[in-house]
Design a protein around this motif. Structure first.
Motif, short mmCIF file in Angstrom:
data_model
loop_
_atom_site.label_atom_id
_atom_site.label_comp_id
_atom_site.label_asym_id
_atom_site.label_seq_id
_atom_site.Cartn_x
_atom_site.Cartn_y
_atom_site.Cartn_z
N ARG A 293 11.69 -24.41 -31.90
CA ARG A 293 10.89 -23.57 -32.77
C ARG A 293 9.60 -23.18 -32.06
N SER A 294 9.11 -22.01 -32.35
CA SER A 294 7.86 -21.55 -31.74
C SER A 294 6.71 -22.44 -32.19
N ALA A 295 5.83 -22.80 -31.25
CA ALA A 295 4.66 -23.64 -31.55
C ALA A 295 3.39 -23.02 -31.00
N GLY A 296 3.40 -21.69 -30.84
CA GLY A 296 2.20 -21.00 -30.37
C GLY A 296 2.22 -20.75 -28.88
N GLU A 297 1.06 -20.55 -28.32
CA GLU A 297 0.93 -20.34 -26.87
C GLU A 297 -0.47 -20.73 -26.43
N VAL A 298 -0.62 -20.96 -25.13
CA VAL A 298 -1.94 -21.26 -24.56
C VAL A 298 -2.16 -20.38 -23.34
N GLU A 299 -3.43 -20.14 -23.05
CA GLU A 299 -3.82 -19.39 -21.86
C GLU A 299 -4.49 -20.35 -20.88
N HIS A 300 -4.24 -20.14 -19.60
CA HIS A 300 -4.86 -21.00 -18.58
C HIS A 300 -5.13 -20.16 -17.34
N VAL A 301 -6.21 -20.48 -16.65
CA VAL A 301 -6.58 -19.74 -15.45
C VAL A 301 -6.60 -20.68 -14.25
N PHE A 302 -5.78 -20.37 -13.25
CA PHE A 302 -5.80 -21.07 -11.97
C PHE A 302 -6.63 -20.24 -10.99
N THR A 303 -6.80 -20.74 -9.79
CA THR A 303 -7.61 -20.03 -8.80
C THR A 303 -7.03 -18.66 -8.48
N HIS A 304 -5.72 -18.59 -8.33
CA HIS A 304 -5.10 -17.36 -7.82
C HIS A 304 -4.34 -16.56 -8.87
N PHE A 305 -4.18 -17.09 -10.07
CA PHE A 305 -3.50 -16.34 -11.12
C PHE A 305 -3.85 -16.94 -12.48
N SER A 306 -3.62 -16.14 -13.52
CA SER A 306 -3.76 -16.63 -14.88
C SER A 306 -2.37 -16.76 -15.50
N LEU A 307 -2.29 -17.54 -16.56
CA LEU A 307 -0.98 -17.90 -17.10
C LEU A 307 -1.01 -17.87 -18.63
N THR A 308 0.00 -17.26 -19.21
CA THR A 308 0.28 -17.41 -20.63
C THR A 308 1.50 -18.31 -20.77
N LEU A 309 1.33 -19.40 -21.48
CA LEU A 309 2.41 -20.37 -21.61
C LEU A 309 2.84 -20.42 -23.08
N ARG A 310 4.03 -19.89 -23.36
CA ARG A 310 4.61 -20.00 -24.70
C ARG A 310 5.03 -21.44 -24.94
N LEU A 311 4.91 -21.89 -26.18
CA LEU A 311 5.24 -23.27 -26.52
C LEU A 311 6.42 -23.29 -27.48
N LEU A 312 7.44 -24.04 -27.13
CA LEU A 312 8.56 -24.30 -28.02
C LEU A 312 8.65 -25.80 -28.27
N ARG A 313 8.90 -26.16 -29.51
CA ARG A 313 8.93 -27.58 -29.86
C ARG A 313 10.23 -27.90 -30.59
N ALA A 314 10.74 -29.11 -30.30
CA ALA A 314 11.96 -29.56 -30.98
C ALA A 314 11.96 -31.08 -31.04
N GLU A 315 12.70 -31.60 -31.98
CA GLU A 315 12.94 -33.04 -32.06
C GLU A 315 14.32 -33.29 -31.46
N GLY A 316 14.43 -34.29 -30.60
CA GLY A 316 15.73 -34.53 -29.98
C GLY A 316 15.66 -35.62 -28.94
N SER A 317 16.66 -35.64 -28.08
CA SER A 317 16.74 -36.65 -27.03
C SER A 317 17.14 -35.97 -25.72
N ALA A 318 16.87 -36.65 -24.62
CA ALA A 318 17.22 -36.10 -23.31
C ALA A 318 17.24 -37.22 -22.29
N ASP A 319 18.05 -37.03 -21.27
CA ASP A 319 18.09 -37.97 -20.15
C ASP A 319 17.14 -37.49 -19.06
N GLY A 320 16.71 -38.41 -18.22
CA GLY A 320 15.93 -38.06 -17.05
C GLY A 320 14.51 -37.63 -17.35
N VAL A 321 13.99 -37.96 -18.53
CA VAL A 321 12.60 -37.63 -18.87
C VAL A 321 11.83 -38.93 -19.04
N ILE A 322 10.53 -38.81 -19.13
CA ILE A 322 9.65 -39.97 -19.32
C ILE A 322 9.06 -39.88 -20.72
#
Length: 348
Positions: A293-322
């Motif tokens: 499900r959509s959970a908004g977005e955030v803006e971030h600025v690095f030295t050489h580029f800026s970034l729009t990061l869309r956020l998706l959220r879910a409840e669940g399980s996964a292997d290989g994560v921390i």
């Protein structure tokens, strides 16, 4: 005003107005024979790259309390050092920090070599840092040139060549003022002058000890130096971050060791690209199948580029994560901490 007069005036000013910094030996103590600890000088210089003194100082105090010597730091696990570095940014510096510390511990018995040339041979230790450590910790007459020093030289000599093309000229001008007498104090005096008086904007020329010698001041517009080449516009990228939760925990992944935010923990993400991600693309790139499900977005600025990061959220399980407790996300890099806070805001 001759070079010797410039030196006398600036060193006298430094003796009276040196900043009180946690890694610094005051000038009076230095003249009394007390030398700066090369480990503390090196650590501070690495932290101060692309970081302000007020921001770096608390990190420095925490690092030196936790790892009092370079050998202590060398023995620390990568994950602990990277987590302690979180918030300082430019994480390649933390990887270089560990590489250098381990070389000093392994190849030099935990003692930093005492010359610029030998320091330069250490992994992850560049020419500026080698010159700074050699001058401040070992009193070698090296030419220490950072952004503050470049600005002082550009104004003092009214250098018309714009940056970055002016860098060799500015370094040569700074080198002409280096002497065997008090090289560490001289390097720090120039840094302090640039940081507190010869500031990027609104320089305090009425408080400068060498205003009479300053060709930039004589023009009536010292703040226009150093000249700068017009910057190209910063590119913008788009990505998706996936906030997968399981009860009170969040799924994190270890980023590849090289590249942006290399080796750090973060949220799973898509690639970062020029075109925005459609809903279908964003869900198809998710790390696991879930009810995203959509959970908004955030803006971030690095030295050489800026970034729009869309956020998706879910409840669940996964292997290989921390799986990490939501209360333990403070060590994440600022981008991912910002994204996690935004994406979890209505759950906290």
């Amino acid at each position: 005003m001759s070079p010797e007069q410039i030196r006398r005036r600036l060193l006298a000013w430094y003796d009276a107005h040196a900043r009180d910094l946690p890694w610094r030996v005051p000038p009076a103590a230095g003249q009394g024979g007390l030398r700066s600890d090369p480990y503390r000088v090196w650590l501070s210089e690495v932290m101060l790259q692309q970081t302000t003194v007020p921001h770096a100082a608390p990190y420095f105090l925490k690092f030196t309390a936790r790892w009092p010597t370079v050998s202590d730091l060398a023995a620390a696990p990568d994950d602990e050092v990277m987590a302690a570095w979180a918030g300082l940014g430019y994480y390649a510096r933390a990887r270089n920090l560990l590489a250098c510390a381990r070389a000093v511990a392994r190849d030099h018995g935990g003692v930093f070599p005492g010359t610029e040339a030998a320091l330069r041979a250490l992994p992850g230790l560049g020419p500026y840092t080698a010159a700074a450590v050699a001058a401040i910790a070992f009193d070698e007459a090296t030419n220490v040139v950072d952004g503050n020093v470049e600005r002082v030289m550009a104004r003092l000599f009214a250098v018309e060549t714009p940056l970055p093309a002016a860098k060799p000229e500015l370094k040569a001008l700074a080198g002409d003022l280096v002497r065997e007498d008090r090289p560490g104090d001289w390097a720090q005096a120039l840094m302090d002058l640039g940081a507190t008086i010869c500031r990027p904007k609104s320089p305090l020329c009425d408080r400068c000890p060498v205003t009479e010698a300053c060709a930039g001041h004589a023009t009536g517009a010292p703040e226009t130096y150093p000249r700068k080449t017009a910057k190209a516009s910063r590119p913008h990228r788009h990505g998706v971050a996936y906030i997968l939760t399981r009860a009170e925990t969040v799924a994190l992944v270890r980023r590849p060791p090289k590249g942006l935010l290399g080796g750090m923990l973060g949220l799973p993400t898509s690639d970062w690209r020029a075109a925005p991600w459609s809903d279908a693309e964003a869900r198809s790139a998710a790390p696991v199948q879930a009810d995203w499900r959509s959970a908004g977005e955030v803006e971030h600025v690095f030295t050489h580029f800026s970034l729009t990061l869309r956020l998706l959220r879910a409840e669940g399980s996964a292997d290989g994560v921390i799986w990490t407790d939501r209360r333990d996300l403070e060590a994440l890099p600022s981008l991912f901490l910002k994204a996690a806070r935004a994406g979890l805001s209505n759950l906290l």
